[in-house]
Every structure is written in structure tokens, then in C-alpha cells.
Motif scaffolding. Structure first.
Motif, PDB file in Angstrom:
ATOM      1  N   CYS A   1      21.388 -20.572 -36.761  1.00 58.51           N
ATOM      2  CA  CYS A   1      22.411 -19.901 -37.556  1.00 58.51           C
ATOM      3  C   CYS A   1      23.286 -19.096 -36.605  1.00 58.51           C
ATOM      4  CB  CYS A   1      21.787 -18.984 -38.599  1.00 58.51           C
ATOM      5  SG  CYS A   1      23.015 -18.090 -39.603  1.00 58.51           S
ATOM      6  N   TYR A   2      24.558 -19.501 -36.502  1.00 64.80           N
ATOM      7  CA  TYR A   2      25.522 -18.791 -35.666  1.00 64.80           C
ATOM      8  C   TYR A   2      26.508 -18.108 -36.602  1.00 64.80           C
ATOM      9  CZ  TYR A   2      28.911 -17.771 -32.008  1.00 64.80           C
ATOM     10  OH  TYR A   2      29.759 -17.125 -31.138  1.00 64.80           O
ATOM     11  N   CYS A   3      26.562 -16.767 -36.541  1.00 61.41           N
ATOM     12  CA  CYS A   3      27.354 -16.015 -37.514  1.00 61.41           C
ATOM     13  C   CYS A   3      28.673 -15.491 -36.942  1.00 61.41           C
ATOM     14  CB  CYS A   3      26.540 -14.868 -38.102  1.00 61.41           C
ATOM     15  SG  CYS A   3      25.991 -13.643 -36.894  1.00 61.41           S
ATOM     16  N   GLY A   4      29.064 -15.988 -35.768  1.00 59.03           N
ATOM     17  CA  GLY A   4      30.344 -15.616 -35.189  1.00 59.03           C
ATOM     18  C   GLY A   4      31.407 -16.663 -35.463  1.00 59.03           C
ATOM     19  N   PRO A   5      32.523 -16.641 -34.710  1.00 57.18           N
ATOM     20  CA  PRO A   5      33.588 -17.644 -34.889  1.00 57.18           C
ATOM     21  C   PRO A   5      33.059 -19.061 -34.681  1.00 57.18           C
ATOM     22  CG  PRO A   5      34.359 -15.818 -33.536  1.00 57.18           C
ATOM     23  CD  PRO A   5      32.881 -15.626 -33.694  1.00 57.18           C
TER      24      PRO A   5
ATOM     25  N   GLY B   1      32.192 -11.589 -48.864  1.00 60.61           N
ATOM     26  CA  GLY B   1      32.100 -11.968 -47.458  1.00 60.61           C
ATOM     27  C   GLY B   1      31.137 -11.096 -46.679  1.00 60.61           C
ATOM     28  N   LEU B   2      30.084 -10.605 -47.339  1.00 56.31           N
ATOM     29  CA  LEU B   2      29.138  -9.683 -46.730  1.00 56.31           C
ATOM     30  C   LEU B   2      27.707 -10.213 -46.857  1.00 56.31           C
ATOM     31  CD1 LEU B   2      30.598  -6.365 -48.217  1.00 56.31           C
ATOM     32  CD2 LEU B   2      30.942  -7.228 -45.878  1.00 56.31           C
TER      33      LEU B   2
ATOM     34  N   PRO C   1      29.319 -26.558 -39.593  1.00 57.54           N
ATOM     35  CA  PRO C   1      29.800 -25.505 -40.494  1.00 57.54           C
ATOM     36  C   PRO C   1      29.242 -25.684 -41.904  1.00 57.54           C
ATOM     37  CG  PRO C   1      31.603 -26.415 -39.199  1.00 57.54           C
ATOM     38  CD  PRO C   1      30.430 -27.331 -38.993  1.00 57.54           C
ATOM     39  N   MET C   2      28.796 -24.596 -42.493  1.00 51.33           N
ATOM     40  CA  MET C   2      28.270 -24.630 -43.860  1.00 51.33           C
ATOM     41  C   MET C   2      28.351 -23.223 -44.443  1.00 51.33           C
ATOM     42  SD  MET C   2      24.104 -24.806 -43.386  1.00 51.33           S
ATOM     43  CE  MET C   2      24.172 -26.426 -42.638  1.00 51.33           C
ATOM     44  N   PRO C   3      28.336 -23.105 -45.766  1.00 49.69           N
ATOM     45  CA  PRO C   3      28.283 -21.769 -46.367  1.00 49.69           C
ATOM     46  C   PRO C   3      27.005 -21.054 -45.965  1.00 49.69           C
ATOM     47  CG  PRO C   3      28.932 -23.402 -47.995  1.00 49.69           C
ATOM     48  CD  PRO C   3      28.468 -24.162 -46.786  1.00 49.69           C
TER      49      PRO C   3
ATOM     50  N   PRO D   1      32.296 -16.484 -45.373  1.00 48.35           N
ATOM     51  CA  PRO D   1      31.343 -17.322 -46.123  1.00 48.35           C
ATOM     52  C   PRO D   1      30.889 -18.590 -45.404  1.00 48.35           C
ATOM     53  CG  PRO D   1      33.544 -17.555 -47.029  1.00 48.35           C
ATOM     54  CD  PRO D   1      33.623 -16.451 -46.024  1.00 48.35           C
ATOM     55  N   THR D   2      31.581 -18.981 -44.305  1.00 42.96           N
ATOM     56  CA  THR D   2      31.153 -20.157 -43.550  1.00 42.96           C
ATOM     57  C   THR D   2      30.555 -19.726 -42.222  1.00 42.96           C
ATOM     58  OG1 THR D   2      32.876 -21.527 -44.555  1.00 42.96           O
ATOM     59  CG2 THR D   2      31.892 -22.335 -42.521  1.00 42.96           C
TER      60      THR D   2
END
Length: 448
Positions: free
Chosen positions: A259-263, A121-122, A287-289, A206-207
Motif C-alpha cells: 500500500c503506497y499512500c503518496g503520489p 479524503g481522510l 491504482p485502486m481506491p 481516495p486512490t
């Protein structure tokens, strides 16, 4: 001075000559415009091989090309008649999930790096094409889908092991060889051959919320005017690029890639204005991996095509610049060609310009014009389109350029690529590579 046979005997990896099995495959690089034939290709298995190759090339006064991912647009990954120091066999990756760090060798590509780190998850800021090597992207700065939140790739580089031109293996970090560490972060491949990178990782995926929304080319000006305000107001969790590209079912579209990497729920609120801005041709934003986001543009950039590029910086996306983008996107001679407007906002833009060798922290838009075609007979018109496009943007351009987007005939623009840090870099070049052994790159001449 050692001869070729003695050099070969010192390698743990292999040494390839013209005509030997594997030579033709090893000399091929991503950009099909380059068909070069080195005298030797040293396929390095580790740092000791790199030291041997550097010493051999230096002592025999041979030109050196350093190959990591082989993705260099100007063809720096291969040379004619010299030695290719081929790092592509060096693929080790070790993730420390507790410390949130990863150490990786220079033959690793972002697809491989992301698969390892995402198991925990990193992630760290990587390229926007997963086939790109970590080495070249990192050394040039490293724009990517996480740069608004976590800065450029170099802002996440903790240390590097480097073979310098005199054959020494040095560790560069905030604690050791600090001047070299500063120069590696944006100085491209000028100061040595990096044999190991250590990165800071962050909790990502991962999403994530990613993908793109595409609009008809006829709405290009409206889309870019909207994008200008949308990108400036974006929270750090959201990195956005605008692009002109042909969709699989035909026709050029004006798109915004996110690309939104928050909630995810918060991200859906943030991107709602983009989704409600007129009826799109395609809405592929959701939402996507994270690994899928990293591969989003891969199919558009296959290995072996002919590529030619121009890139630079814009202090703003003015109405006049938007007119130029719309005009030239509509007349690109190849459907395969793409234009992207990359951004340097958020965390990437808040770093001091002199904190790393990457200087252009206050020029928020970094357009790249990428011609792609398949037939050598079409070269002239595709190259001319990119050149004319960039020339038309010049009145609105800033005094800067992303080093990784400098093209094969941009020697006169290298100085602006390094900006206010150029003189400091020439002094470092004199210290670590006074004979300019490493010159197949956006080259910095050693200080007099």
C-alpha cells in the motif's frame, strides 16, 4: 445488588437470554471454533448501558466478555455462563473534516469507519481486514496499511471514553487520566470498556497504489530474500507485507502485498523493482481506491470458519527463517490457511518503546500463521501445523509478540506480548481493575 429484571429495565438496549429470538445470532463470533452460551447478552445502546452492565456483572460476580467487532481469534468476545457486554449496536461515527479527526463508537468495523472518512479524503491506520472491529484492533496496537507513514492505530488515538471496573466513565487523553491513556494504547481490553474513540485523520486517497504481486511457491525463498531488502528500503509512504496464500485459481503462491499512500507516479517508481523481480503468477498491483485495499483480504477470512493462529516477532528475516517459511508454507494441510509477515517500519518503528503500552517498536517483522479449515474433524492436523511451524521459527524469533496475534493457548506468552511495559501495566491493572473483572483478553494480572 440488582436482579436481572431490574438490570433489564435500566437498559436502553436489549437483554437477551438463552432461547430468545436473536440470542443465537448474538452469541456467534467470527471464529467458528467457539460455540459458547452466555447466561446474558447485553446489547448496549450507549455508555449508560455499558455502565449498567459492568455494575451488574461485578456485583453478581459474573464472568464478563466484551464484544466489539466479534473478531477475536482466541474467542474472547463470548463466554460460557457469564455476561457478554455487546457493543456491536454502538455504530455512531462523526468526522470533523476541518480538524481531521473522527469520533467512533466501539461497534464500528473498519469498513464502516473507512467509508465515512474517505468521503472527505481522510483515513487513519486501520486493520488489514475490513470486517475487524476498531475497538479490539486499536487497543492491541493496530498494525495496518498506513503504519509506515502514520504509525500504528494507537499513535493516532487522541482520546477515549472508558467505563472502568467500578462503573465510572472516564475520558483518557494526553490531558486527562494520562496513565490510563498510556495503558489503553496497547494494553488490550484490560483496563475497561471503551465507549468512544477519537482518532487523528490524514489525507489519504481516495486512490492509492495497492494490491499484490504473486509468485510461484517454488520461488518462495527468492521472493522472501528480495522482500527482506525491499521492505527495509521502503519509504514511509509504502507499507509492505509478505504472504503465503492460495490464489483463486488454485495453488499456493508467495506474494508481496503493498500500500503506497503518496503520489501515484512516485509510487509506481518505488514498486517497479517488485514488478520486475522475475515473471509473476499474477500482478494485481496498481491504482485502486483505499477502501478496496482495506478489503483486499476479506474474502480469505469468512466468518464461521475454524481458525487457529500463532504469531510473534522477528528481529530480522534471516536466511534460516526463510527456509522455515518456505518449508511449512509448502505443506499446509488446508488451502484456506494463510501466513503473513507483517512489518513495523517507518513511523511505527520510530516511537519510543515506552511511549505507549505497545512495546515492540524495534522488532520489524511480525509473522502470523493463520490456520483455517471448515470441518471440525480436521482440527487436529491444522492446529498441529501452526504449532509446529511456530516452534520451527523459535530459534530466530525476538522476545516479543503482537498482542492482537496471540492465540487461544498463548497464556505463557502474554508477558512477552507486553514486553518491557508489563510491570507498569500490572500497576495500572491494580488501579483500574483490581479484581480482574476484565480478564477475557491477553490478560494482565493486577500487581500484588
Amino acid at each position: 445488588m440488582i436482579n436481572v429484571e431490574e438490570f433489564k429495565s435500566r437498559l436502553r438496549g436489549s437483554l437477551l437470554h438463552p432461547g430468545e429470538d436473536g440470542y443465537d445470532q448474538a452469541r456467534k463470533i467470527w471464529n467458528g471454533m467457539f460455540d459458547r452460551r452466555p447466561a446474558l447478552i447485553a446489547r448496549c445502546a450507549g455508555a449508560a448501558d455499558v455502565i449498567s452492565a459492568v455494575n451488574f456483572a461485578r456485583d453478581n460476580k459474573l464472568q464478563v466478555a466484551v464484544r466489539g467487532g466479534g473478531h477475536s481469534l482466541p474467542g474472547h468476545s463470548v463466554c460460557d455462563g457469564g455476561v457478554v457486554i455487546d457493543l456491536s449496536p454502538m455504530k455512531a461515527i462523526r468526522v470533523d473534516p476541518a480538524a481531521r479527526t473522527a469520533r467512533a463508537e466501539p461497534g464500528v468495523k473498519w469498513l464502516e469507519f473507512d467509508r465515512e472518512t474517505q468521503a472527505f479524503g481522510l483515513a487513519t491506520t486501520g486493520g488489514t481486514a475490513s470486517d475487524t472491529g476498531i475497538a479490539g484492533l486499536t487497543l492491541g496496537g493496530g498494525l495496518g496499511w498506513l503504519s509506515n507513514k502514520y504509525g500504528l492505530t494507537i499513535d493516532n488515538l487522541l482520546s477515549a471514553d472508558v467505563v472502568t471496573a467500578d462503573g465510572r466513565l472516564l475520558t483518557a487523553s494526553a490531558m486527562e487520566n494520562q496513565d490510563l491513556f498510556w495503558g489503553l494504547r496497547g494494553g488490550s481490553g484490560n483496563l475497561g470498556v471503551v465507549t468512544s474513540f477519537k482518532y487523528q485523520l490524514h489525507a489519504v486517497g481516495p486512490t492509492i497504489l495497492g494490491g499484490m504481486v504473486a509468485y510461484p511457491l517454488a520461488k518462495a525463498k527468492e521472493v522472501l530474500r528480495f522482500y527482506r531488502e525491499f521492505s527495509k528500503a521502503a519509504p514511509d509512504e509504502l507499507t509492505t507485507y509478505a504472504a503465503f496464500l492460495d490464489l483463486p485459481d488454485g495453488g499456493t503462491a508467495a506474494a508481496v502485498i503493498c500500500c503506497y499512500c503518496g503520489p501515484i507516479d512516485k509510487g509506481e517508481e518505488v514498486v517497479r523493482p517488485l514488478k520486475s523481480f522475475g515473471p509473476p503468477l499474477q500482478d494485481m498491483l496498481g491504482p485502486m481506491p483505499y477502501t478496496v485495499q482495506q478489503c483486499l483480504t476479506d474474502a480469505a477470512f469468512p466468518a464461521g470458519s475454524y481458525y487457529y493462529n500463532k504469531g510473534g516477532s522477528l528481529p530480522d528475516l534471516t536466511d534460516q527463517a526463510i527456509e522455515v517459511f518456505a518449508e511449512y508454507a509448502a505443506k499446509k494441510p488446508s488451502a484456506l490457511s494463510l501466513v503473513a509477515i507483517q512489518t513495523v517500519f517507518g513511523a511505527a518503528g520510530r516511537v519510543d518503546a515506552e511511549a505507549t503500552a505497545f512495546a515492540h517498536r524495534r522488532l520489524p517483522y511480525a509473522p502470523v500463521i493463520l490456520s483455517q479449515w471448515l470441518d471440525a474433524a480436521d482440527s487436529d492436523k491444522n492446529v498441529a501445523w501452526a504449532r509446529d511451524f511456530w516452534k520451527a521459527l523459535q530459534p530466530f524469533a525476538g522476545a516479543g509478540a503482537y498482542v492482537n496475534d496471540l492465540g487461544q493457548d498463548d497464556e505463557d506468552r502474554i508477558r512477552i506480548g507486553y514486553g518491557i511495559n508489563y510491570e507498569r501495566l500490572t500497576a495500572l491493572k491494580k488501579k483500574y481493575d483490581p479484581e480482574n473483572l476484565f480478564r477475557l483478553n491477553p490478560n494482565i494480572r493486577p500487581a500484588a
